[in-house]
Enzyme design. Structure first.
Site, PDB file in Angstrom:
ATOM      1  N   THR A 125     -68.967 -10.479 111.788  1.00 49.26           N
ATOM      2  CA  THR A 125     -68.415 -10.384 110.435  1.00 49.26           C
ATOM      3  C   THR A 125     -67.513  -9.160 110.252  1.00 49.26           C
ATOM      4  O   THR A 125     -67.688  -8.140 110.936  1.00 49.26           O
ATOM      5  CB  THR A 125     -69.587 -10.288 109.419  1.00 49.26           C
ATOM      6  OG1 THR A 125     -69.078  -9.963 108.134  1.00 49.26           O
ATOM      7  CG2 THR A 125     -70.587  -9.210 109.811  1.00 49.26           C
ATOM      8  N   ASP A 126     -66.594  -9.264 109.303  1.00 45.66           N
ATOM      9  CA  ASP A 126     -65.748  -8.112 108.962  1.00 45.66           C
ATOM     10  C   ASP A 126     -66.555  -7.016 108.262  1.00 45.66           C
ATOM     11  O   ASP A 126     -66.096  -5.882 108.128  1.00 45.66           O
ATOM     12  CB  ASP A 126     -64.554  -8.542 108.093  1.00 45.66           C
ATOM     13  CG  ASP A 126     -64.942  -9.234 106.790  1.00 45.66           C
ATOM     14  OD1 ASP A 126     -66.147  -9.390 106.518  1.00 45.66           O
ATOM     15  OD2 ASP A 126     -64.028  -9.632 106.037  1.00 45.66           O
ATOM     16  N   GLU A 127     -67.778  -7.376 107.819  1.00 40.03           N
ATOM     17  CA  GLU A 127     -68.579  -6.393 107.082  1.00 40.03           C
ATOM     18  C   GLU A 127     -69.012  -5.219 107.959  1.00 40.03           C
ATOM     19  O   GLU A 127     -69.414  -4.173 107.449  1.00 40.03           O
ATOM     20  CB  GLU A 127     -69.795  -7.060 106.429  1.00 40.03           C
ATOM     21  CG  GLU A 127     -69.372  -8.143 105.452  1.00 40.03           C
ATOM     22  CD  GLU A 127     -70.502  -8.662 104.575  1.00 40.03           C
ATOM     23  OE1 GLU A 127     -71.431  -7.902 104.286  1.00 40.03           O
ATOM     24  OE2 GLU A 127     -70.432  -9.839 104.186  1.00 40.03           O
ATOM     25  N   TYR A 177     -77.733  -6.007 106.368  1.00 38.70           N
ATOM     26  CA  TYR A 177     -77.103  -7.160 107.048  1.00 38.70           C
ATOM     27  C   TYR A 177     -75.985  -6.691 107.982  1.00 38.70           C
ATOM     28  O   TYR A 177     -75.983  -6.995 109.180  1.00 38.70           O
ATOM     29  CB  TYR A 177     -76.557  -8.155 106.014  1.00 38.70           C
ATOM     30  CG  TYR A 177     -75.567  -9.150 106.608  1.00 38.70           C
ATOM     31  CD1 TYR A 177     -75.988 -10.106 107.530  1.00 38.70           C
ATOM     32  CD2 TYR A 177     -74.211  -9.120 106.262  1.00 38.70           C
ATOM     33  CE1 TYR A 177     -75.093 -11.003 108.105  1.00 38.70           C
ATOM     34  CE2 TYR A 177     -73.303 -10.007 106.818  1.00 38.70           C
ATOM     35  CZ  TYR A 177     -73.749 -10.956 107.741  1.00 38.70           C
ATOM     36  OH  TYR A 177     -72.852 -11.831 108.300  1.00 38.70           O
ATOM     37  N   LYS A 224     -75.601  -6.775 112.138  1.00 38.61           N
ATOM     38  CA  LYS A 224     -74.515  -7.479 112.858  1.00 38.61           C
ATOM     39  C   LYS A 224     -73.752  -6.481 113.748  1.00 38.61           C
ATOM     40  O   LYS A 224     -73.359  -6.805 114.865  1.00 38.61           O
ATOM     41  CB  LYS A 224     -73.559  -8.158 111.871  1.00 38.61           C
ATOM     42  CG  LYS A 224     -74.148  -9.301 111.077  1.00 38.61           C
ATOM     43  CD  LYS A 224     -74.618 -10.472 111.930  1.00 38.61           C
ATOM     44  CE  LYS A 224     -73.495 -11.252 112.550  1.00 38.61           C
ATOM     45  NZ  LYS A 224     -73.983 -12.495 113.221  1.00 38.61           N
TER      46      LYS A 224
HETATM   47  P1  NAD Z   1     -76.349 -19.637 107.530  1.00 33.00           P
HETATM   48  O1  NAD Z   1     -77.317 -18.673 106.896  1.00 33.00           O
HETATM   49  O2  NAD Z   1     -75.782 -20.743 106.724  1.00 33.00           O
HETATM   50  O3  NAD Z   1     -77.015 -20.306 108.823  1.00 33.00           O
HETATM   51  C1  NAD Z   1     -77.789 -19.595 109.746  1.00 33.00           C
HETATM   52  C2  NAD Z   1     -78.478 -20.608 110.651  1.00 33.00           C
HETATM   53  O4  NAD Z   1     -79.212 -19.876 111.629  1.00 33.00           O
HETATM   54  C3  NAD Z   1     -79.485 -21.484 109.900  1.00 33.00           C
HETATM   55  O5  NAD Z   1     -79.371 -22.820 110.328  1.00 33.00           O
HETATM   56  C4  NAD Z   1     -80.842 -20.917 110.314  1.00 33.00           C
HETATM   57  O6  NAD Z   1     -81.869 -21.888 110.328  1.00 33.00           O
HETATM   58  C5  NAD Z   1     -80.527 -20.410 111.712  1.00 33.00           C
HETATM   59  N1  NAD Z   1     -81.410 -19.328 112.127  1.00 33.00           N
HETATM   60  C6  NAD Z   1     -81.731 -18.207 111.427  1.00 33.00           C
HETATM   61  N2  NAD Z   1     -82.577 -17.448 112.132  1.00 33.00           N
HETATM   62  C7  NAD Z   1     -82.784 -18.088 113.312  1.00 33.00           C
HETATM   63  C8  NAD Z   1     -83.544 -17.785 114.467  1.00 33.00           C
HETATM   64  N3  NAD Z   1     -84.261 -16.659 114.555  1.00 33.00           N
HETATM   65  N4  NAD Z   1     -83.520 -18.656 115.503  1.00 33.00           N
HETATM   66  C9  NAD Z   1     -82.798 -19.798 115.437  1.00 33.00           C
HETATM   67  N5  NAD Z   1     -82.061 -20.140 114.350  1.00 33.00           N
HETATM   68  C10 NAD Z   1     -82.060 -19.292 113.301  1.00 33.00           C
HETATM   69  O7  NAD Z   1     -75.218 -18.696 108.143  1.00 33.00           O
HETATM   70  P2  NAD Z   1     -73.640 -18.958 108.223  1.00 33.00           P
HETATM   71  O8  NAD Z   1     -73.037 -18.596 106.930  1.00 33.00           O
HETATM   72  O9  NAD Z   1     -73.397 -20.288 108.804  1.00 33.00           O
HETATM   73  O10 NAD Z   1     -73.235 -17.823 109.272  1.00 33.00           O
HETATM   74  C11 NAD Z   1     -73.167 -18.096 110.666  1.00 33.00           C
HETATM   75  C12 NAD Z   1     -72.761 -16.830 111.396  1.00 33.00           C
HETATM   76  O11 NAD Z   1     -71.502 -16.376 110.905  1.00 33.00           O
HETATM   77  C13 NAD Z   1     -73.742 -15.664 111.185  1.00 33.00           C
HETATM   78  O12 NAD Z   1     -73.880 -15.000 112.399  1.00 33.00           O
HETATM   79  C14 NAD Z   1     -73.056 -14.792 110.149  1.00 33.00           C
HETATM   80  O13 NAD Z   1     -73.425 -13.429 110.319  1.00 33.00           O
HETATM   81  C15 NAD Z   1     -71.601 -15.026 110.484  1.00 33.00           C
HETATM   82  N6  NAD Z   1     -70.674 -14.847 109.353  1.00 33.00           N
HETATM   83  C16 NAD Z   1     -70.777 -15.642 108.239  1.00 33.00           C
HETATM   84  C17 NAD Z   1     -69.864 -15.480 107.206  1.00 33.00           C
HETATM   85  C18 NAD Z   1     -69.886 -16.369 105.980  1.00 33.00           C
HETATM   86  O14 NAD Z   1     -68.997 -16.228 105.135  1.00 33.00           O
HETATM   87  N7  NAD Z   1     -70.821 -17.303 105.845  1.00 33.00           N
HETATM   88  C19 NAD Z   1     -68.876 -14.495 107.285  1.00 33.00           C
HETATM   89  C20 NAD Z   1     -68.840 -13.682 108.410  1.00 33.00           C
HETATM   90  C21 NAD Z   1     -69.719 -13.892 109.454  1.00 33.00           C
END
Ligand code: NAD
Length: 358
Positions: A129-131, A155, A159
């Site tokens: 993430t950009d965070e 968070y 990351k």
């Molecule tokens: P999300 O919370 O929608 O999904 C996370 C998934 O991971 C879920 O299906 C959950 O069941 C699974 N999970 C959680 N803990 C687990 C574990 N210990 N073992 C196996 N599975 C597990 O998240 P997202 O929004 O789809 O984000 C996906 C990735 O992208 C993350 O790494 C997040 O940090 C990164 N990200 C997201 C955003 C955003 O805007 N949503 C922005 C930047 C980065």
């Protein structure tokens, strides 16, 4: 490519990626490893024909090693994470467990199968993430890949730690890794605790639209399909050991996003027949404007003011360019939520407690 392990593939971005990969690489097989936390949803994978869901935790190194061997997997795409900043403030432990220890468990499994075993060509792509870069002032240049890390929430700190582990496994052990840092994603299948789906569903149910502080926190909005395209580019063309920023080129304050959601909902109720019957509690169904539901709530502690992504490296090295404009992407997302009540309705019951977080 043949077989991929996608962690967190029942979540928002991972689920979209599984569908994207199925559509664009129909000969490949995707093994999804997901613990199905509150954010994971089997229904997200409905229709993904070349995907198999294994329910399990990434912290289980032996399970990951077995999956890599049994399915002859040479590519890991790692999405699994605890991903909601508010939850990391009310309970950071799960973020340390999954985002740091869980990522380390995957790296250990990859090292033991890929480096100590067959020595096959492989790739571990990490979604971040950009965070991790912290918060920008209004005039600061956007984050580039070389911006120093300054994470502000549990968070983003977790990351950042996971990114460092990827880098260390590359430099120390020679694991073939790439990392991408992306901005705020939006689109279909997003759990309704994040801004866009939360506000869409609250507005459709006539509930308050809670705005943190002055609503002027700025984010760079990236349609999830563009993000999947960026990840595909990293997998196919990303240089091993490198990091790429993936952004949507749509920097907007939260208030502008919220006003755009309200306007899109009001327009949909005016244009689409039958919406007032399907969503009778919506302000728009009662002849009122959705923006009347806006309320100001106390700000999130340590709320980062601005994130912005400089994605030149991904454009020049990977040929990545976002294709969705924000207005168009928002309309498509709203239409998806209007048409997929069966996907989000079961979540609305279990969401009541988490609603208080937003
Ligand atoms: P999300 O919370 O929608 O999904 C996370 C998934 O991971 C879920 O299906 C959950 O069941 C699974 N999970 C959680 N803990 C687990 C574990 N210990 N073992 C196996 N599975 C597990 O998240 P997202 O929004 O789809 O984000 C996906 C990735 O992208 C993350 O790494 C997040 O940090 C990164 N990200 C997201 C955003 C955003 O805007 N949503 C922005 C930047 C980065």
């Amino acid at each position: 490519m043949a077989n991929l392990l996608v962690t967190g593939g029942a979540g928002f971005i991972g689920g979209n990626f599984v569908h994207y990969w199925n559509a664009h690489h129909p000969d490949d097989r995707v093994i999804v490893l997901d613990a199905l936390t509150y954010a994971g949803n089997r229904a997200t994978l409905k229709g993904a024909t070349n995907a198999e869901l294994v329910i399990g935790n990434i912290i289980d190194t032996a399970l990951v090693e077995r999956l890599l061997r049994e399915h002859d997997i040479a590519t890991i795409v790692h999405f699994a994470a605890e991903s909601h900043v508010d939850r990391s403030i009310s309970g950071p432990d799960a973020f340390i467990d999954t985002n740091i220890l869980g990522t380390h468990s995957l790296l250990k499994a990859a090292r033991s199968v890929w480096l100590k075993g067959s020595g096959m060509p492989h790739r571990f792509h990490h979604i971040s993430t950009d965070e991790v870069f912290g918060s920008l002032g209004p005039e600061d240049p956007a984050f580039s890949e070389t911006t120093p890390y300054a994470p502000n929430s549990p968070y983003s700190a977790s990351k950042a730690a996971s990114n460092h582990l990827l880098r260390a496994y590359h430099h120390t052990f020679g694991l073939q890794v790439t990392t991408s840092n992306c901005s705020n994603n939006y689109g279909p299948y997003q759990y309704p605790e994040k801004l866009i789906p939360l506000f869409v569903l609250n507005a459709l149910h006539g509930r308050d639209l809670p705005i943190y502080g002055d609503g002027m926190n700025v984010r760079d909005w990236l349609h999830v399909e563009d993000h999947c395209r960026g990840i595909e580019a990293c997998l196919l063309r990303g240089k091993l050991g490198e990091t790429y920023n993936i952004g949507g080129g749509a920097e907007l304050p939260n208030l502008a996003v919220i006003d755009a959601i309200c306007a899109a909902i009001d327009r949909a109720f005016a244009d689409v027949e039958g919406l007032a019957e399907r969503f009778p509690d919506a302000a728009a169904a009662k002849g009122r404007r959705s923006e009347e539901l806006k309320v100001v709530v106390p700000d999130r502690p340590g709320h980062d003011r601005r994130y912005a992504i400089e994605a030149t490296k991904a454009r020049l090295e990977l040929g990545f360019r976002p294709q969705w404009g924000f207005e168009e992407g928002l309309r498509q997302t709203l239409r998806w939520y209007l048409d997929h009540k069966d996907w989000w309705r079961p979540l609305m019951q279990s969401r009541h407690e988490s609603c208080a977080l937003s």
